[in-house]
Scaffold this motif. Structure first.
Motif, PDB file in Angstrom:
ATOM      1  N   LEU A  28       0.904  -1.217   0.055  1.00 37.12           N
ATOM      2  CA  LEU A  28      -0.068   0.004  -0.016  1.00 37.12           C
ATOM      3  C   LEU A  28       0.814   1.333  -0.051  1.00 37.12           C
ATOM      4  O   LEU A  28       0.439   2.325  -0.048  1.00 37.12           O
ATOM      5  CB  LEU A  28      -0.878  -0.025   1.131  1.00 37.12           C
ATOM      6  N   THR A  29       2.069   1.257   0.237  1.00 31.48           N
ATOM      7  CA  THR A  29       3.050   2.363   0.254  1.00 31.48           C
ATOM      8  C   THR A  29       3.903   2.221  -0.957  1.00 31.48           C
ATOM      9  O   THR A  29       4.571   1.397  -1.164  1.00 31.48           O
ATOM     10  CB  THR A  29       3.961   2.087   1.478  1.00 31.48           C
ATOM     11  N   PRO A  30       3.861   3.200  -1.708  1.00 34.67           N
ATOM     12  CA  PRO A  30       2.918   4.451  -1.803  1.00 34.67           C
ATOM     13  C   PRO A  30       1.659   3.900  -2.339  1.00 34.67           C
ATOM     14  O   PRO A  30       1.845   3.001  -2.926  1.00 34.67           O
ATOM     15  CB  PRO A  30       3.700   5.478  -2.518  1.00 34.67           C
ATOM     16  N   PRO A  31       0.508   4.785  -2.231  1.00 37.01           N
ATOM     17  CA  PRO A  31       0.542   6.237  -2.004  1.00 37.01           C
ATOM     18  C   PRO A  31       0.444   6.257  -0.576  1.00 37.01           C
ATOM     19  O   PRO A  31       0.529   7.570  -0.213  1.00 37.01           O
ATOM     20  CB  PRO A  31      -0.884   6.774  -2.767  1.00 37.01           C
ATOM     21  N   PHE A  32      -0.077   5.290   0.291  1.00 40.61           N
ATOM     22  CA  PHE A  32      -0.025   5.641   1.586  1.00 40.61           C
ATOM     23  C   PHE A  32       1.223   5.454   2.265  1.00 40.61           C
ATOM     24  O   PHE A  32       2.164   4.768   1.860  1.00 40.61           O
ATOM     25  CB  PHE A  32      -1.353   4.280   2.216  1.00 40.61           C
ATOM     26  N   THR A  33       1.581   6.222   3.408  1.00 36.89           N
ATOM     27  CA  THR A  33       2.551   6.114   4.250  1.00 36.89           C
ATOM     28  C   THR A  33       2.590   4.780   5.141  1.00 36.89           C
ATOM     29  O   THR A  33       1.296   3.998   5.210  1.00 36.89           O
ATOM     30  CB  THR A  33       2.622   7.192   5.498  1.00 36.89           C
ATOM     31  N   PRO A  34       3.828   4.259   5.574  1.00 39.96           N
ATOM     32  CA  PRO A  34       3.698   2.950   6.523  1.00 39.96           C
ATOM     33  C   PRO A  34       2.631   3.027   7.527  1.00 39.96           C
ATOM     34  O   PRO A  34       2.266   1.931   7.940  1.00 39.96           O
ATOM     35  CB  PRO A  34       5.269   2.957   6.760  1.00 39.96           C
TER      36      PRO A  34
END
Length: 212
Positions: A28-34
């Motif tokens: 999921l990273t990116p677009p999400f941060t860890p």
């Protein structure tokens, strides 16, 4: 093969990683941060465990890689995952509940509900049936139920491939088991997966968190 009582309650198993940054949902990273990915994993796990608690069972067991946290509700046993590859860890989970029928699900399908699991929970679920199989869109599987948990049915199955589910189902049928299928579901692995899954479960913790 030993017949299973239609009135017997199953063990419901969940296999999961502790939802901490850098340990879960790295795709999921990116677009999400860890940290955001870990929060989504925590929400997905909490949704899954809530569903498990709503279902009748003789045991509810979380096989966990890591340590329990605030997301763990009362009523769930926690057992450390075994060492080795995923096939060995799944085999060990079934070996731990080998005294009756068992259904295992993962933490990647927060859209799972007790209604969706109803066919396996029905008193007649194991009549002329030895295994339940829940295929995933990515080629894996999100659920596996065994009337007689046998670790050998899991060992040496190639995991995390586009043909994992096909290989696992073939193993079941090759062993002479009568298999029934659950609906095809989408796992949460990528950001597009997360959006699609959230849309199917708008009231879940997972979907609520994704909207923020």
């Amino acid at each position: 093969m030993t017949p299973v009582s239609a009135d017997g309650l199953m063990a419901l198993l969940v296999i999961a990683k502790e939802p901490r940054p850098g340990h879960v949902k790295t795709r999921l990273t990116p677009p999400f941060t860890p940290a955001q990915a870990a929060a989504l994993a925590e929400a997905a796990l909490a949704d899954t465990l809530e569903t498990v608690l709503r279902c009748p069972a003789r045991r509810r067991v979380l096989f966990l890689d890591g340590a329990p946290g605030r997301w763990l509700p009362p009523g769930i046993e926690v057992v450390p995952q075994a060492s080795g590859g995923l096939d060995e860890r799944l085999a060990a989970a079934f070996a731990a509940v080998a005294d009756g029928p068992a259904l295992l699900v993962g933490m990647d399908t927060p859209q799972v509900t007790s209604k969706l699991l109803a066919p396996v929970l029905d008193p007649g679920a194991w009549r002329e049936c030895d295994a339940w199989f829940g295929p995933a869109e990515d080629g894996g599987f999100w659920a596996l139920g065994l009337a007689e948990p046998d670790p050998a049915l899991l060992r040496d199955i190639p995991m995390s491939t586009a043909y994992t589910g096909a290989a696992q189902r073939h193993r079941l049928t090759r062993a002479g088991l009568r298999v029934r299928d659950l609906p095809l579901l989408r796992d949460v692995d990528t950001a597009p997966d997360a959006a699609e899954v959230a849309a199917t479960a708008p009231g879940s913790r997972f979907a609520t968190l994704l909207k923020r």
